[in-house]
Design a protein around this motif. Structure first.
Motif, PDB file in Angstrom:
ATOM      1  N   LEU A  80       0.823  -1.210   0.000  1.00 42.55           N
ATOM      2  CA  LEU A  80       0.000   0.000   0.000  1.00 42.55           C
ATOM      3  C   LEU A  80       0.858   1.262   0.000  1.00 42.55           C
ATOM      4  O   LEU A  80       0.472   2.277  -0.594  1.00 42.55           O
ATOM      5  N   TYR A  81       1.995   1.220   0.642  1.00 39.94           N
ATOM      6  CA  TYR A  81       2.926   2.354   0.617  1.00 39.94           C
ATOM      7  C   TYR A  81       3.356   2.638  -0.825  1.00 39.94           C
ATOM      8  O   TYR A  81       3.389   3.792  -1.267  1.00 39.94           O
ATOM      9  N   ARG A  82       3.637   1.570  -1.564  1.00 40.22           N
ATOM     10  CA  ARG A  82       4.042   1.725  -2.968  1.00 40.22           C
ATOM     11  C   ARG A  82       2.894   2.236  -3.824  1.00 40.22           C
ATOM     12  O   ARG A  82       3.062   3.180  -4.603  1.00 40.22           O
ATOM     13  N   LEU A  83       1.718   1.624  -3.676  1.00 38.71           N
ATOM     14  CA  LEU A  83       0.578   1.999  -4.518  1.00 38.71           C
ATOM     15  C   LEU A  83       0.088   3.415  -4.235  1.00 38.71           C
ATOM     16  O   LEU A  83      -0.498   4.058  -5.104  1.00 38.71           O
ATOM     17  N   SER A  84       0.319   3.902  -3.007  1.00 44.39           N
ATOM     18  CA  SER A  84      -0.169   5.224  -2.629  1.00 44.39           C
ATOM     19  C   SER A  84       0.914   6.303  -2.692  1.00 44.39           C
ATOM     20  O   SER A  84       0.666   7.447  -2.284  1.00 44.39           O
ATOM     21  N   SER A  85       2.093   5.934  -3.158  1.00 47.74           N
ATOM     22  CA  SER A  85       3.230   6.870  -3.203  1.00 47.74           C
ATOM     23  C   SER A  85       3.510   7.483  -1.827  1.00 47.74           C
ATOM     24  O   SER A  85       3.764   8.677  -1.695  1.00 47.74           O
ATOM     25  N   GLY A  86       3.410   6.632  -0.801  1.00 48.47           N
ATOM     26  CA  GLY A  86       3.747   7.054   0.548  1.00 48.47           C
ATOM     27  C   GLY A  86       2.608   7.626   1.358  1.00 48.47           C
ATOM     28  O   GLY A  86       2.793   7.962   2.537  1.00 48.47           O
ATOM     29  N   ALA A  87       1.412   7.719   0.780  1.00 51.92           N
ATOM     30  CA  ALA A  87       0.278   8.284   1.524  1.00 51.92           C
ATOM     31  C   ALA A  87      -0.196   7.340   2.615  1.00 51.92           C
ATOM     32  O   ALA A  87      -0.591   7.772   3.704  1.00 51.92           O
ATOM     33  N   VAL A  88      -0.202   6.025   2.336  1.00 50.94           N
ATOM     34  CA  VAL A  88      -0.549   5.015   3.332  1.00 50.94           C
ATOM     35  C   VAL A  88       0.768   4.488   3.911  1.00 50.94           C
ATOM     36  O   VAL A  88       1.570   3.894   3.190  1.00 50.94           O
ATOM     37  N   THR A  89       0.983   4.698   5.205  1.00 54.64           N
ATOM     38  CA  THR A  89       2.274   4.367   5.796  1.00 54.64           C
ATOM     39  C   THR A  89       2.129   3.973   7.260  1.00 54.64           C
ATOM     40  O   THR A  89       1.292   4.549   7.974  1.00 54.64           O
ATOM     41  N   PRO A  90       2.936   3.035   7.730  1.00 51.49           N
ATOM     42  CA  PRO A  90       2.919   2.681   9.159  1.00 51.49           C
ATOM     43  C   PRO A  90       3.648   3.710  10.018  1.00 51.49           C
ATOM     44  O   PRO A  90       3.751   3.538  11.227  1.00 51.49           O
ATOM     45  N   LEU A  91       4.139   4.768   9.392  1.00 48.66           N
ATOM     46  CA  LEU A  91       4.866   5.806  10.121  1.00 48.66           C
ATOM     47  C   LEU A  91       4.030   7.068  10.308  1.00 48.66           C
ATOM     48  O   LEU A  91       4.567   8.148  10.564  1.00 48.66           O
ATOM     49  N   ILE A  92       2.711   6.939  10.206  1.00 48.04           N
ATOM     50  CA  ILE A  92       1.812   8.085  10.319  1.00 48.04           C
ATOM     51  C   ILE A  92       1.609   8.522  11.769  1.00 48.04           C
ATOM     52  O   ILE A  92       1.042   9.595  12.032  1.00 48.04           O
ATOM     53  N   GLY A  93       2.066   7.728  12.724  1.00 48.40           N
ATOM     54  CA  GLY A  93       1.808   8.008  14.139  1.00 48.40           C
ATOM     55  C   GLY A  93       2.277   9.381  14.589  1.00 48.40           C
ATOM     56  O   GLY A  93       1.565  10.090  15.318  1.00 48.40           O
ATOM     57  N   GLY A  94       3.466   9.787  14.175  1.00 47.71           N
ATOM     58  CA  GLY A  94       3.980  11.097  14.564  1.00 47.71           C
ATOM     59  C   GLY A  94       3.134  12.230  14.019  1.00 47.71           C
ATOM     60  O   GLY A  94       2.934  13.257  14.689  1.00 47.71           O
ATOM     61  N   SER A  95       2.630  12.053  12.807  1.00 50.87           N
ATOM     62  CA  SER A  95       1.761  13.061  12.195  1.00 50.87           C
ATOM     63  C   SER A  95       0.452  13.175  12.958  1.00 50.87           C
ATOM     64  O   SER A  95      -0.089  14.277  13.140  1.00 50.87           O
ATOM     65  N   LEU A  96      -0.082  12.031  13.400  1.00 53.71           N
ATOM     66  CA  LEU A  96      -1.314  12.039  14.198  1.00 53.71           C
ATOM     67  C   LEU A  96      -1.088  12.724  15.545  1.00 53.71           C
ATOM     68  O   LEU A  96      -1.929  13.521  16.000  1.00 53.71           O
ATOM     69  N   GLU A  97       0.036  12.423  16.185  1.00 50.22           N
ATOM     70  CA  GLU A  97       0.319  13.044  17.469  1.00 50.22           C
ATOM     71  C   GLU A  97       0.530  14.550  17.326  1.00 50.22           C
ATOM     72  O   GLU A  97       0.153  15.332  18.214  1.00 50.22           O
ATOM     73  N   GLN A  98       1.094  14.985  16.206  1.00 54.84           N
ATOM     74  CA  GLN A  98       1.270  16.412  15.950  1.00 54.84           C
ATOM     75  C   GLN A  98      -0.078  17.138  15.907  1.00 54.84           C
ATOM     76  O   GLN A  98      -0.195  18.287  16.320  1.00 54.84           O
ATOM     77  N   LEU A  99      -1.116  16.434  15.437  1.00 53.46           N
ATOM     78  CA  LEU A  99      -2.447  17.029  15.358  1.00 53.46           C
ATOM     79  C   LEU A  99      -3.288  16.778  16.601  1.00 53.46           C
ATOM     80  O   LEU A  99      -4.481  17.097  16.624  1.00 53.46           O
ATOM     81  N   GLY A 100      -2.680  16.168  17.642  1.00 48.81           N
ATOM     82  CA  GLY A 100      -3.368  16.019  18.916  1.00 48.81           C
ATOM     83  C   GLY A 100      -3.894  14.646  19.222  1.00 48.81           C
ATOM     84  O   GLY A 100      -4.467  14.430  20.287  1.00 48.81           O
ATOM     85  N   TYR A 101      -3.693  13.684  18.284  1.00 49.31           N
ATOM     86  CA  TYR A 101      -4.234  12.346  18.500  1.00 49.31           C
ATOM     87  C   TYR A 101      -3.108  11.432  18.965  1.00 49.31           C
ATOM     88  O   TYR A 101      -2.548  10.659  18.205  1.00 49.31           O
ATOM     89  N   GLY A 102      -2.783  11.576  20.266  1.00 49.45           N
ATOM     90  CA  GLY A 102      -1.694  10.801  20.835  1.00 49.45           C
ATOM     91  C   GLY A 102      -2.102  10.143  22.133  1.00 49.45           C
ATOM     92  O   GLY A 102      -3.283  10.135  22.495  1.00 49.45           O
ATOM     93  N   PRO A 103      -1.144   9.585  22.865  1.00 48.90           N
ATOM     94  CA  PRO A 103      -1.447   8.843  24.105  1.00 48.90           C
ATOM     95  C   PRO A 103      -2.234   9.654  25.131  1.00 48.90           C
ATOM     96  O   PRO A 103      -3.040   9.107  25.867  1.00 48.90           O
TER      97      PRO A 103
END
Length: 290
Positions: A80-103
């Motif tokens: 999915l990372y390849r098919l989406s050119s990096g849009a779907v990634t298991p490394l999205i966690g930091g981006s989510l935490e930046q927007l307030g969705y963290g622990p």
């Protein structure tokens, strides 16, 4: 939904409600095993608990070993990372935490959106072994709940149970002779349905921007290349042989043209856009209300 005579077993795990329905009540040993499988998954993969395996990678770069199912996650995310050119990634966690969705569930953006780091720059994932070169928030949420649905189904099958419905708050896996009619939740009104789909011996998963939303335009489905929430799509549904694939594809549909995904996956889909119109695959066994 399941036959009215079926027995239900409910419990909470990975931050969601589980409903497991079977023709006969499940024994205490099976119930205990189901809870253990869910707890073990959470203890390995949750970015919301400090004692999880992946939480260690967020504090310090290094190598961790994950359960055998990590190999399937790696292959799916890599595709999915390849098919989406990096849009779907298991490394999205930091981006989510930046927007307030963290622990801490602050649900308040810490600043402007940040893209996820590039997989090839910071992560080496080989089967069950994950190595990071910098501290990283690994987030397998796009496929994790689906995989856990499959794992709970494997527990049921190992006991000889062939008819069941596993429902993890909308991510479902059905096994049985009689199909089920499942209502499709309206993306703007959880009390209403926009249609119904027939589920039979397979998985049905959904992803919706309204499910985990906070602030002005902030929700949990982000484009990994930009770190920004998707604005053009509000809800997706997919059916596939496994819940792991259905779950991941429901997220991927927010960012990838369905025809691209159909080249490498066998699944059916329904996609609702923010302007109100819907599109669906020829094989989607559902009816939309007018």
């Amino acid at each position: 939904m399941p036959h009215q005579d079926w027995s239900g077993f409910s419990f909470d795990g990975i931050g969601t409600r589980w409903e497991i329905s079977t023709p006969e009540p499940l024994g205490n040993a099976v119930r205990r095993r189901l809870r253990e499988v869910v707890e073990d998954y959470d203890r390995n993969y949750s970015r919301f608990r400090a004692d999880s395996v992946v939480a260690g990678l967020a504090r310090e770069a290094g190598t961790v070993t994950l359960p055998s199912g990590a190999s399937g996650l790696e292959a799916l995310f890599r595709k999915l990372y390849r098919l989406s050119s990096g849009a779907v990634t298991p490394l999205i966690g930091g981006s989510l935490e930046q927007l307030g969705y963290g622990p801490g569930y602050a649900l308040q953006a810490l600043g402007d959106p940040v893209p996820a780091p590039r997989w090839e720059d910071v992560l080496v994932w080989n089967g069950t072994q994950v190595t990071t070169s910098v501290p990283l928030v690994l987030d397998i949420g796009a496929a994790g709940k689906g995989q856990l649905v499959d794992l709970t189904a494997a527990v049921l099958r190992s006991t000889g149970t062939t008819e069941f419905l596993v429902d993890a708050s909308g991510d479902m896996l059905h096994s049985g002779t009689e199909p089920l009619g499942v209502a499709l939740e309206h993306p703007y009104d959880p009390t209403q349905a926009i249609g119904v789909v027939e589920l039979h011996d397979g998985a049905l998963c959904a992803s919706a921007a309204n499910r985990r939303a906070w602030g002005d335009g902030l929700h949990h489905v982000l484009d990994g290349a930009t770190g920004r929430p998707i604005e053009t799509v509000v809800a997706t549904w997919t059916t596939a042989a496994t819940a792991m694939e259905a779950d991941a594809l429901a997220t991927a549909l927010f960012m990838v043209d369905p025809t691209v995904l159909e080249e490498e996956f066998e699944f059916s889909w329904l996609k609702v856009y923010s302007d109100g119109h819907a599109a669906f695959s020829a094989g989607f066994e559902g009816t939309l209300f007018t």
